[in-house]
Design an enzyme around this catalytic site. Sequence first.
Site, mmCIF file in Angstrom:
data_model
loop_
_atom_site.group_PDB
_atom_site.id
_atom_site.type_symbol
_atom_site.label_atom_id
_atom_site.label_comp_id
_atom_site.label_asym_id
_atom_site.label_seq_id
_atom_site.Cartn_x
_atom_site.Cartn_y
_atom_site.Cartn_z
ATOM 1 N N ALA A 56 0.871 -1.180 0.000
ATOM 2 C CA ALA A 56 0.000 0.000 0.000
ATOM 3 C C ALA A 56 0.905 1.226 0.000
ATOM 4 C CB ALA A 56 -0.912 -0.004 1.218
ATOM 5 N N CYS A 115 -5.752 1.923 -7.417
ATOM 6 C CA CYS A 115 -6.112 0.508 -7.560
ATOM 7 C C CYS A 115 -7.577 0.169 -7.310
ATOM 8 C CB CYS A 115 -5.255 -0.330 -6.620
ATOM 9 S SG CYS A 115 -3.562 -0.404 -7.194
HETATM 10 C C1 UDX Z 1 1.190 0.198 -12.075
HETATM 11 C C2 UDX Z 1 -0.242 -0.284 -12.303
HETATM 12 O O1 UDX Z 1 -1.090 0.845 -12.329
HETATM 13 C C3 UDX Z 1 -0.708 -1.232 -11.254
HETATM 14 O O2 UDX Z 1 -1.914 -1.807 -11.655
HETATM 15 C C4 UDX Z 1 0.259 -2.317 -11.093
HETATM 16 O O3 UDX Z 1 -0.091 -3.128 -10.001
HETATM 17 C C5 UDX Z 1 1.673 -1.819 -10.971
HETATM 18 O O4 UDX Z 1 2.012 -0.889 -11.965
HETATM 19 P P1 UDX Z 1 2.178 2.182 -10.650
HETATM 20 O O5 UDX Z 1 3.564 1.701 -10.472
HETATM 21 O O6 UDX Z 1 1.530 2.873 -9.499
HETATM 22 O O7 UDX Z 1 1.181 0.976 -10.905
HETATM 23 O O8 UDX Z 1 2.037 2.992 -12.018
HETATM 24 P P2 UDX Z 1 2.848 4.264 -12.489
HETATM 25 O O9 UDX Z 1 3.375 4.991 -11.313
HETATM 26 O O10 UDX Z 1 2.007 4.942 -13.500
HETATM 27 O O11 UDX Z 1 4.135 3.636 -13.222
HETATM 28 C C6 UDX Z 1 4.150 2.989 -14.444
HETATM 29 C C7 UDX Z 1 5.431 3.372 -15.215
HETATM 30 O O12 UDX Z 1 5.516 2.587 -16.398
HETATM 31 C C8 UDX Z 1 5.493 4.832 -15.648
HETATM 32 O O13 UDX Z 1 6.666 5.450 -15.135
HETATM 33 C C9 UDX Z 1 5.515 4.764 -17.182
HETATM 34 O O14 UDX Z 1 6.314 5.768 -17.780
HETATM 35 C C10 UDX Z 1 6.089 3.382 -17.416
HETATM 36 N N1 UDX Z 1 5.775 2.816 -18.730
HETATM 37 C C11 UDX Z 1 4.493 2.795 -19.174
HETATM 38 C C12 UDX Z 1 6.800 2.279 -19.513
HETATM 39 O O15 UDX Z 1 7.963 2.321 -19.132
HETATM 40 N N2 UDX Z 1 6.475 1.724 -20.718
HETATM 41 C C13 UDX Z 1 5.208 1.706 -21.213
HETATM 42 O O16 UDX Z 1 4.967 1.203 -22.318
HETATM 43 C C14 UDX Z 1 4.180 2.259 -20.399
HETATM 44 C C1 UDX Z 2 -4.352 -0.711 -1.996
HETATM 45 C C2 UDX Z 2 -4.192 -2.062 -1.256
HETATM 46 O O1 UDX Z 2 -4.273 -1.843 0.161
HETATM 47 C C3 UDX Z 2 -2.861 -2.707 -1.616
HETATM 48 O O2 UDX Z 2 -2.756 -3.987 -1.024
HETATM 49 C C4 UDX Z 2 -2.768 -2.823 -3.127
HETATM 50 O O3 UDX Z 2 -1.510 -3.346 -3.509
HETATM 51 C C5 UDX Z 2 -2.981 -1.484 -3.795
HETATM 52 O O4 UDX Z 2 -4.225 -0.913 -3.391
HETATM 53 P P1 UDX Z 2 -3.409 1.744 -1.623
HETATM 54 O O5 UDX Z 2 -4.415 2.144 -2.653
HETATM 55 O O6 UDX Z 2 -1.995 2.197 -1.799
HETATM 56 O O7 UDX Z 2 -3.340 0.149 -1.509
HETATM 57 O O8 UDX Z 2 -3.906 2.279 -0.187
HETATM 58 P P2 UDX Z 2 -4.938 1.770 0.917
HETATM 59 O O9 UDX Z 2 -4.280 1.904 2.223
HETATM 60 O O10 UDX Z 2 -5.507 0.454 0.599
HETATM 61 O O11 UDX Z 2 -6.085 2.884 0.870
HETATM 62 C C6 UDX Z 2 -6.957 3.024 -0.246
HETATM 63 C C7 UDX Z 2 -7.983 4.106 0.017
HETATM 64 O O12 UDX Z 2 -8.932 3.671 0.988
HETATM 65 C C8 UDX Z 2 -7.403 5.406 0.557
HETATM 66 O O13 UDX Z 2 -8.027 6.494 -0.055
HETATM 67 C C9 UDX Z 2 -7.718 5.350 2.037
HETATM 68 O O14 UDX Z 2 -7.801 6.618 2.603
HETATM 69 C C10 UDX Z 2 -9.054 4.648 2.012
HETATM 70 N N1 UDX Z 2 -9.381 3.959 3.283
HETATM 71 C C11 UDX Z 2 -8.621 2.916 3.700
HETATM 72 C C12 UDX Z 2 -10.469 4.366 4.044
HETATM 73 O O15 UDX Z 2 -11.174 5.317 3.683
HETATM 74 N N2 UDX Z 2 -10.760 3.709 5.211
HETATM 75 C C13 UDX Z 2 -10.013 2.656 5.647
HETATM 76 O O16 UDX Z 2 -10.342 2.090 6.711
HETATM 77 C C14 UDX Z 2 -8.905 2.251 4.876
#
Ligand code: UDX
Ligand code: UDX
Length: 464
Positions: free
Chosen positions: A160, A268
Amino acid sequence: MTKICCIGAGYVGGPTMAMIAHKCPKVEVHVVDINQARIDAWNSDVLPVYEPGLYEIVAACRGKNLKFSTAIDQAIREADIIFISVNTPTKTFGAGAGRAANLEYIERCARRIAESAHGHKIVVEKSTLPVRTAEAVKRILSASANGATFDVLSNPEFLAEGTAISDLLDPDRVLIGGENPAAIERLVDVYAHWVDRKKILTTNLWSSELSKLTANAFLAQRVSSINAISALCEVTEANVDEVAAAIGTDSRIGPKFLKASVGFGGSCFQKDILNLVYLCEHYGLHEVAEYWEQVVKMNDYQKARFTRNMVKTMFNTVSGKRLAIWGFAFKKDTNDTRESAAIYVCRDLLRENAILNIYDPKVAHEQIRNDLRDLMANEAGELNQLDRRLIDNNVHVVESTQAAASGAHAIAILTEWDEFKTADFERIYSQMQKPAFIFDGRNILDHQALKQIGFEVHAIGRRV
Ligand code: UDX
Ligand code: UDX
């Protein structure tokens, strides 16, 4: 020596690879991305991702066994194990728009691996993907230009944001799905450098892919469930925090993810549920699809309800009123704003003609404006004149809680940043319009103390 390459230097790829490099000094880790600016940031003192403890790990490994670059083909050629960690946003066009995952980046990566690879490689899906994506990845890889051979594994990431480093250090489990036991074992060996083997679960490919979507759907469902109850609490004088504490002591329910809020955000939850809904519909499981879709609808309701309550409480108008927005990130300890409830609340308040003073300790000023522009633009990415004027004239991004509240009619807490709890509320009260309202969208403040100062306090799911 094992060589790992990771395509995608984002919130998932960056921290995960930094932890592998940190815990496996003999493994060489090369993180690549098409975005040069992002790679430059990973090589600088200001990383593109804010996570407590991340900088220290990156700084210790960079230049040793951790490298960030845009040399994608070279990294693919040299690696034994290739992680795909690119983003998979919700499709905005064509069939499944608004629901299905856009897999074009995944496909592009698979094609690039097929073109550049020689010999045998293990390809690991790190990105969250719809079930059976590995099928498509395998087919694309099988058309390799150089006769390379591949094993495809699914290894979803459960970290998370805001707690990425501690989640990676001590995960509840590591999940690896695959077909070839030798390939699975190779990846197990990497994680076993620091994770107890009993916590490394191995499954078939499809169970692994589906487990990630299901985990996020269950977590989001808990938040939507308690938020649904918060609405009922507000009309019955029950207190949602007391209800959550009472039900959370039941060991079958458990205490986590029961915090009522202005609505969940993040990259997510919504995306993965919509994906699940699309998958169910694709397979003709309409009742199942509808069941999960309700979790997202409840979240939309919660966000909209928050703004409606603000407007109603402030004598049915916020037009021309200055409002302090504390927090814009989707949760504390991250600079990430993707799907943050704050974007929706701010849009709705702007369309009520309010003037917003927005403060977040970690989110870049330009990001806030871009998020509002993206949400308010039409499908072609264009803003109408009125919305453009609202964003240009009515949005002020400021540097402190104090600056945001000065001259304001109300404060809205949209992210649970720790520093909001210790603000100098006596002083802030003296600088606000009266009556001075606080809308605590995270239920983090000492409401009785605020009332004593003179504030009129409104919270989620409880009367103050
Ligand atoms: C992403 C997905 O959203 C999530 O579902 C998955 O679990 C993990 O990867 P995140 O790392 O949070 O999550 O995404 P983001 O921060 O947007 O990073 C993706 C990176 O991939 C970007 O830096 C983008 O430039 C890069 N990218 C994208 C490539 O290098 N090649 C591509 O063709 C497309
Ligand atoms: C989530 C999952 O927890 C993680 O396992 C997965 O890999 C990616 O998606 P993340 O989105 O980074 O992680 O944060 P998380 O802590 O799950 O919170 C998601 C949203 O729910 C936030 O906006 C948070 O504020 C909200 N939330 C969470 C609540 O409103 N109440 C809660 O009790 C817990």
